[in-house]
Scaffold this motif. Structure first.
Motif, PDB file in Angstrom:
ATOM      1  N   ILE A 194       0.834  -1.202   0.000  1.00  0.00           N
ATOM      2  CA  ILE A 194       0.000   0.000   0.000  1.00  0.00           C
ATOM      3  C   ILE A 194       0.869   1.253   0.000  1.00  0.00           C
ATOM      4  O   ILE A 194       0.628   2.198  -0.758  1.00  0.00           O
ATOM      5  N   VAL A 195       1.919   1.265   0.826  1.00  0.00           N
ATOM      6  CA  VAL A 195       2.825   2.414   0.871  1.00  0.00           C
ATOM      7  C   VAL A 195       3.503   2.612  -0.480  1.00  0.00           C
ATOM      8  O   VAL A 195       3.571   3.733  -1.000  1.00  0.00           O
ATOM      9  N   LEU A 196       3.986   1.518  -1.078  1.00  0.00           N
ATOM     10  CA  LEU A 196       4.652   1.611  -2.380  1.00  0.00           C
ATOM     11  C   LEU A 196       3.695   2.108  -3.454  1.00  0.00           C
ATOM     12  O   LEU A 196       4.047   2.986  -4.249  1.00  0.00           O
ATOM     13  N   THR A 197       2.497   1.580  -3.471  1.00  0.00           N
ATOM     14  CA  THR A 197       1.529   1.987  -4.485  1.00  0.00           C
ATOM     15  C   THR A 197       1.187   3.468  -4.356  1.00  0.00           C
ATOM     16  O   THR A 197       1.150   4.194  -5.360  1.00  0.00           O
ATOM     17  N   PHE A 198       0.956   3.938  -3.141  1.00  0.00           N
ATOM     18  CA  PHE A 198       0.665   5.364  -2.963  1.00  0.00           C
ATOM     19  C   PHE A 198       1.862   6.227  -3.339  1.00  0.00           C
ATOM     20  O   PHE A 198       1.713   7.273  -3.961  1.00  0.00           O
ATOM     21  N   ARG A 199       3.055   5.780  -2.987  1.00  0.00           N
ATOM     22  CA  ARG A 199       4.252   6.563  -3.253  1.00  0.00           C
ATOM     23  C   ARG A 199       4.509   6.700  -4.765  1.00  0.00           C
ATOM     24  O   ARG A 199       4.807   7.794  -5.242  1.00  0.00           O
ATOM     25  N   VAL A 200       4.404   5.592  -5.502  1.00  0.00           N
ATOM     26  CA  VAL A 200       4.671   5.683  -6.947  1.00  0.00           C
ATOM     27  C   VAL A 200       3.536   6.385  -7.683  1.00  0.00           C
ATOM     28  O   VAL A 200       3.777   7.082  -8.679  1.00  0.00           O
ATOM     29  N   THR A 201       2.301   6.241  -7.203  1.00  0.00           N
ATOM     30  CA  THR A 201       1.184   6.955  -7.818  1.00  0.00           C
ATOM     31  C   THR A 201       1.351   8.454  -7.615  1.00  0.00           C
ATOM     32  O   THR A 201       1.173   9.243  -8.552  1.00  0.00           O
ATOM     33  N   LYS A 202       1.730   8.842  -6.417  1.00  0.00           N
ATOM     34  CA  LYS A 202       1.979  10.256  -6.130  1.00  0.00           C
ATOM     35  C   LYS A 202       3.144  10.771  -6.982  1.00  0.00           C
ATOM     36  O   LYS A 202       3.071  11.874  -7.540  1.00  0.00           O
ATOM     37  N   GLY A 203       4.210   9.976  -7.094  1.00  0.00           N
ATOM     38  CA  GLY A 203       5.354  10.379  -7.906  1.00  0.00           C
ATOM     39  C   GLY A 203       4.996  10.531  -9.370  1.00  0.00           C
ATOM     40  O   GLY A 203       5.488  11.444 -10.053  1.00  0.00           O
ATOM     41  N   TYR A 204       4.126   9.651  -9.868  1.00  0.00           N
ATOM     42  CA  TYR A 204       3.734   9.737 -11.278  1.00  0.00           C
ATOM     43  C   TYR A 204       2.874  10.971 -11.540  1.00  0.00           C
ATOM     44  O   TYR A 204       3.109  11.703 -12.504  1.00  0.00           O
ATOM     45  N   PHE A 205       1.875  11.205 -10.704  1.00  0.00           N
ATOM     46  CA  PHE A 205       0.974  12.330 -10.950  1.00  0.00           C
ATOM     47  C   PHE A 205       1.608  13.679 -10.635  1.00  0.00           C
ATOM     48  O   PHE A 205       1.208  14.688 -11.204  1.00  0.00           O
ATOM     49  N   GLN A 206       2.596  13.701  -9.757  1.00  0.00           N
ATOM     50  CA  GLN A 206       3.313  14.952  -9.501  1.00  0.00           C
ATOM     51  C   GLN A 206       4.492  15.137 -10.459  1.00  0.00           C
ATOM     52  O   GLN A 206       5.218  16.116 -10.362  1.00  0.00           O
ATOM     53  N   LYS A 207       4.668  14.164 -11.345  1.00  0.00           N
ATOM     54  CA  LYS A 207       5.729  14.195 -12.351  1.00  0.00           C
ATOM     55  C   LYS A 207       7.104  14.425 -11.720  1.00  0.00           C
ATOM     56  O   LYS A 207       7.893  15.258 -12.179  1.00  0.00           O
ATOM     57  N   LYS A 208       7.375  13.657 -10.682  1.00  0.00           N
ATOM     58  CA  LYS A 208       8.681  13.747 -10.021  1.00  0.00           C
ATOM     59  C   LYS A 208       9.768  13.274 -10.978  1.00  0.00           C
ATOM     60  O   LYS A 208       9.559  12.398 -11.794  1.00  0.00           O
ATOM     61  N   GLU A 209      10.937  13.874 -10.821  1.00  0.00           N
ATOM     62  CA  GLU A 209      12.019  13.575 -11.744  1.00  0.00           C
ATOM     63  C   GLU A 209      13.046  12.612 -11.165  1.00  0.00           C
ATOM     64  O   GLU A 209      14.069  12.348 -11.814  1.00  0.00           O
ATOM     65  N   HIS A 210      12.794  12.103  -9.982  1.00  0.00           N
ATOM     66  CA  HIS A 210      13.774  11.185  -9.391  1.00  0.00           C
ATOM     67  C   HIS A 210      13.051  10.018  -8.725  1.00  0.00           C
ATOM     68  O   HIS A 210      12.246  10.214  -7.822  1.00  0.00           O
ATOM     69  N   TYR A 211      13.349   8.830  -9.204  1.00  0.00           N
ATOM     70  CA  TYR A 211      12.837   7.589  -8.617  1.00  0.00           C
ATOM     71  C   TYR A 211      13.856   7.194  -7.557  1.00  0.00           C
ATOM     72  O   TYR A 211      14.867   6.558  -7.830  1.00  0.00           O
ATOM     73  N   GLY A 212      13.603   7.588  -6.309  1.00  0.00           N
ATOM     74  CA  GLY A 212      14.598   7.515  -5.256  1.00  0.00           C
ATOM     75  C   GLY A 212      14.890   6.136  -4.710  1.00  0.00           C
ATOM     76  O   GLY A 212      14.288   5.123  -5.083  1.00  0.00           O
ATOM     77  N   LYS A 213      15.845   6.123  -3.786  1.00  0.00           N
ATOM     78  CA  LYS A 213      16.259   4.878  -3.151  1.00  0.00           C
ATOM     79  C   LYS A 213      15.154   4.287  -2.291  1.00  0.00           C
ATOM     80  O   LYS A 213      15.081   3.079  -2.122  1.00  0.00           O
ATOM     81  N   THR A 214      14.278   5.138  -1.765  1.00  0.00           N
ATOM     82  CA  THR A 214      13.168   4.639  -0.949  1.00  0.00           C
ATOM     83  C   THR A 214      12.230   3.786  -1.794  1.00  0.00           C
ATOM     84  O   THR A 214      11.800   2.712  -1.367  1.00  0.00           O
TER      85      THR A 214
END
Length: 147
Positions: free
Chosen positions: A21-41
């Motif tokens: 659940i944490v991973l899914t929310f984190r990557v969904t948030k990263g995708y929709f916010q168009k983050k430029e870094h797929y971090g170590k977390t």
């Protein structure tokens, strides 16, 4: 020994649900916010996600094929298996859904590892890990319904 492996399997599954659940929310948030870094977390979470799926598969095999109490069910034919909903759930539905989730997660790991673009990493992770999480939660729902 059966109860010990069963408890480890249950705790592993609960930890997996939390991490998924944490991973899914984190990557969904990263995708929709168009983050430029797929971090170590995210990498740590996805590795934990897949390791816990494989560990659950191994523990499930141990429980089902090698440690299941032999006199718990009296099954003489395939028709008897279908009449016992709980046994059908564990032998067919749970195994199929969890194997499907594992395959989705592994495909997602391959795509996120091979992708150079970070936005594509978030997209692949959202699709594949989100689908695996959804499949797992559906399986959990069936378990609660059959219980």
């Amino acid at each position: 020994m059966y109860n010990l492996i069963l408890n480890i399997h249950i705790w592993t599954s609960l930890l997996f649900v939390v991490i998924s659940i944490v991973l899914t929310f984190r990557v969904t948030k990263g995708y929709f916010q168009k983050k430029e870094h797929y971090g170590k977390t995210c990498i740590y979470l996805e590795n934990s996600f897949i390791i816990l799926l494989y560990l659950g598969l191994i523990l499930g095999f141990l429980l089902y094929f090698f440690m299941e109490p032999t006199n718990k069910y009296v099954v003489k034919s395939v028709a008897d298996v279908n009449r016992i909903l709980s046994l059908r759930f564990w032998s067919v539905e749970h195994f199929s859904v969890m194997l499907f989730a594992l395959i989705l997660a592994q495909i997602g790991k391959i795509f996120t590892s091979k992708s150079i673009n970070h936005l594509l990493k978030f997209k692949y992770a959202m699709i594949y890990y989100g689908s695996a999480t959804l499949a797992t939660l559906i399986s959990l729902g069936f378990y609660l319904a059959y219980r």
